[in-house]
Enzyme design. Structure first.
Site, PDB file in Angstrom:
ATOM      1  N   HIS A  31       0.854  -1.187   0.000  1.00  0.00           N
ATOM      2  CA  HIS A  31       0.000   0.000   0.000  1.00  0.00           C
ATOM      3  C   HIS A  31       0.887   1.233   0.000  1.00  0.00           C
ATOM      4  O   HIS A  31       2.130   1.116  -0.111  1.00  0.00           O
ATOM      5  CB  HIS A  31      -0.959  -0.033   1.190  1.00  0.00           C
ATOM      6  CG  HIS A  31      -0.269  -0.325   2.505  1.00  0.00           C
ATOM      7  ND1 HIS A  31       0.634   0.549   3.070  1.00  0.00           N
ATOM      8  CD2 HIS A  31      -0.317  -1.404   3.335  1.00  0.00           C
ATOM      9  CE1 HIS A  31       1.081   0.050   4.196  1.00  0.00           C
ATOM     10  NE2 HIS A  31       0.537  -1.151   4.385  1.00  0.00           N
ATOM     11  N   HIS A  34       4.109   1.270   2.034  1.00  0.00           N
ATOM     12  CA  HIS A  34       5.272   0.608   1.420  1.00  0.00           C
ATOM     13  C   HIS A  34       5.865   1.496   0.322  1.00  0.00           C
ATOM     14  O   HIS A  34       7.085   1.573   0.165  1.00  0.00           O
ATOM     15  CB  HIS A  34       4.867  -0.738   0.822  1.00  0.00           C
ATOM     16  CG  HIS A  34       4.368  -1.738   1.815  1.00  0.00           C
ATOM     17  ND1 HIS A  34       3.041  -2.062   1.931  1.00  0.00           N
ATOM     18  CD2 HIS A  34       5.017  -2.475   2.738  1.00  0.00           C
ATOM     19  CE1 HIS A  34       2.895  -2.973   2.876  1.00  0.00           C
ATOM     20  NE2 HIS A  34       4.077  -3.242   3.384  1.00  0.00           N
ATOM     21  N   GLN A 145       7.395   3.184  10.744  1.00  0.00           N
ATOM     22  CA  GLN A 145       7.267   3.520  12.159  1.00  0.00           C
ATOM     23  C   GLN A 145       6.020   2.866  12.777  1.00  0.00           C
ATOM     24  O   GLN A 145       5.925   2.712  13.983  1.00  0.00           O
ATOM     25  CB  GLN A 145       7.212   5.053  12.289  1.00  0.00           C
ATOM     26  CG  GLN A 145       6.946   5.603  13.652  1.00  0.00           C
ATOM     27  CD  GLN A 145       8.022   5.233  14.668  1.00  0.00           C
ATOM     28  OE1 GLN A 145       9.194   5.126  14.312  1.00  0.00           O
ATOM     29  NE2 GLN A 145       7.608   5.035  15.906  1.00  0.00           N
ATOM     30  N   LYS A 146       5.074   2.461  11.917  1.00  0.00           N
ATOM     31  CA  LYS A 146       3.848   1.865  12.457  1.00  0.00           C
ATOM     32  C   LYS A 146       4.164   0.628  13.297  1.00  0.00           C
ATOM     33  O   LYS A 146       3.559   0.408  14.334  1.00  0.00           O
ATOM     34  CB  LYS A 146       2.906   1.490  11.318  1.00  0.00           C
ATOM     35  CG  LYS A 146       1.669   0.816  11.824  1.00  0.00           C
ATOM     36  CD  LYS A 146       0.695   0.533  10.731  1.00  0.00           C
ATOM     37  CE  LYS A 146      -0.253  -0.523  11.166  1.00  0.00           C
ATOM     38  NZ  LYS A 146       0.345  -1.871  11.073  1.00  0.00           N
ATOM     39  N   ASP A 147       5.125  -0.181  12.830  1.00  0.00           N
ATOM     40  CA  ASP A 147       5.532  -1.360  13.602  1.00  0.00           C
ATOM     41  C   ASP A 147       6.712  -0.949  14.494  1.00  0.00           C
ATOM     42  O   ASP A 147       7.842  -1.396  14.293  1.00  0.00           O
ATOM     43  CB  ASP A 147       5.901  -2.501  12.658  1.00  0.00           C
ATOM     44  CG  ASP A 147       4.683  -2.970  11.876  1.00  0.00           C
ATOM     45  OD1 ASP A 147       3.702  -3.381  12.518  1.00  0.00           O
ATOM     46  OD2 ASP A 147       4.699  -2.894  10.642  1.00  0.00           O
ATOM     47  N   GLN A 150       8.764  -3.650  16.386  1.00  0.00           N
ATOM     48  CA  GLN A 150       9.581  -4.384  15.405  1.00  0.00           C
ATOM     49  C   GLN A 150      10.818  -3.558  15.037  1.00  0.00           C
ATOM     50  O   GLN A 150      11.939  -4.063  14.990  1.00  0.00           O
ATOM     51  CB  GLN A 150       8.731  -4.673  14.165  1.00  0.00           C
ATOM     52  CG  GLN A 150       9.513  -5.078  12.936  1.00  0.00           C
ATOM     53  CD  GLN A 150       8.621  -5.463  11.780  1.00  0.00           C
ATOM     54  OE1 GLN A 150       8.018  -6.519  11.813  1.00  0.00           O
ATOM     55  NE2 GLN A 150       8.537  -4.665  10.738  1.00  0.00           N
ATOM     56  N   SER A 182      -2.442  -0.389   6.576  1.00  0.00           N
ATOM     57  CA  SER A 182      -1.962  -1.727   6.934  1.00  0.00           C
ATOM     58  C   SER A 182      -2.523  -2.696   5.908  1.00  0.00           C
ATOM     59  O   SER A 182      -3.665  -2.529   5.456  1.00  0.00           O
ATOM     60  CB  SER A 182      -2.478  -2.103   8.324  1.00  0.00           C
ATOM     61  OG  SER A 182      -2.396  -3.504   8.513  1.00  0.00           O
TER      62      SER A 182
HETATM   63  O1  PAF Z   1       6.833  -5.591   8.663  1.00  0.00           O
HETATM   64  C1  PAF Z   1       6.744  -6.558   7.892  1.00  0.00           C
HETATM   65  O2  PAF Z   1       6.121  -6.508   6.833  1.00  0.00           O
HETATM   66  C2  PAF Z   1       7.417  -7.867   8.270  1.00  0.00           C
HETATM   67  O3  PAF Z   1       7.395  -8.094   9.638  1.00  0.00           O
HETATM   68  C3  PAF Z   1       8.868  -7.990   7.727  1.00  0.00           C
HETATM   69  C4  PAF Z   1       9.764  -6.926   8.331  1.00  0.00           C
HETATM   70  C5  PAF Z   1       8.850  -7.865   6.211  1.00  0.00           C
HETATM   71  C6  PAF Z   1       9.450  -9.347   8.095  1.00  0.00           C
HETATM   72  O4  PAF Z   1       8.693 -10.384   7.554  1.00  0.00           O
END
Ligand code: PAF
Length: 278
Positions: A31, A34, A145-147, A150, A182
């Site tokens: 989306h 990305h 930044q949304k994740d 992570q 998302s």
């Molecule tokens: O954020 C994501 O889309 C996934 O967790 C990632 C970083 C591509 C790992 O699979």
């Protein structure tokens, strides 16, 4: 743009790519969030590699691995439009020829919030990102930044393992009403989509209260959680962005994140809002 499925093919191409290489790992169903990562990579790097791989290791047994949206043709077009040089889209058997026995333990950073709600999730994310970093060997890697948790774990992994990669974070892209983009928003019914805005609204409320000088985080969260219904709260919390440990009191003059996850029907949404305390 070259589409590469095999690891030997990726190695051969990688040698010919001008450096610095920017890398955007994804699970597809792309989306505008990305697209923003790719645009940033394109503006900063000589070559851009993106990956599309729905990583089974980061999904729990009851989660949505099999129904996770897959839209390769649309994804390919988006990546090509935004100037990606190479898309790496491996088969599961290439990434995991055997069930991996080596585990990456993200430690305390991965134990609260997403880590508590999704046991094993961050170990799976760290493993696949580490593998992808080894395969692509980028100089820079771009994450949303949304994740935020992570992102914190990947930054820490890169530092702890002395990997020569700069982790670049890009702002969350939102719909006009504030809902964070998302891939999982595709699951929402029209009514659930309307309710989804309550998560970003609750986080904004927490951020405003902290920015206005309130320090009792439990009280701030209790009042903001009233905003969530009909969403079902998984968690709301406030953290320092590199630590991701729940705070009870907001320290002065500190950059914090209000973080949250909530269910709209069966769909789990996450989001976060940055705040600077006075
Ligand atoms: O954020 C994501 O889309 C996934 O967790 C990632 C970083 C591509 C790992 O699979």
């Amino acid at each position: 743009m070259q589409v590469v499925r095999g690891i030997p093919e990726l190695h051969a191409l990688r040698e010919k790519l001008p450096e610095p290489i920017g890398f955007v790992p994804t699970m597809g169903a792309l989306h505008a969030g990305h697209a923003a990562l790719v645009q940033r990579a394109r503006s900063e790097c000589a070559s851009v590699v993106a990956s599309i791989f729905v990583n089974p290791m980061q999904f729990g047994p009851q989660e949505d691995f099999t129904r996770y949206p897959r839209a390769f043709e649309r994804d390919r077009e988006l990546l090509e439009t935004h100037g990606v040089d190479v898309v790496f889209t491996p088969e599961q058997s290439a990434m995991y020829p055997q069930k991996p026995t080596v585990k990456i333990d993200p430690g305390e950073l991965g134990s609260y919030f997403e880590g508590a709600s999704r046991p094993g999730h961050f170990a799976g994310v760290a493993l696949v990102v580490l593998k992808l970093f080894h395969l692509v060997r980028p100089q820079q890697a771009f994450f949303g930044q949304k994740d935020a948790q992570q992102l914190a774990i990947i930054r820490r992994m890169v530092r702890d393992l002395s990997m020569p990669i700069e982790v670049v974070s890009c702002a969350t892209v939102r719909e006009p009403d504030g809902v964070a983009l998302s891939s999982r928003n595709a699951y929402l019914s029209p009514a659930e989509r309307r309710a989804a805005v309550n998560l970003s609204a609750a986080l904004q409320r927490i951020a405003h209260a902290l920015a206005a000088g309130q320090t009792d985080i439990r009280a701030v969260i209790a009042s903001a959680s009233e905003t969530l219904a009909p969403l079902r709260c998984d968690y709301l919390g406030v953290v320092e962005p590199d630590a991701f440990v729940p705070l009870a009191a907001a320290p002065p003059r500190t950059s914090l994140l209000a973080v949250g996850a909530a269910f709209a029907g069966d769909t789990r949404l996450i989001d976060n809002v940055a705040v600077q305390t006075p």
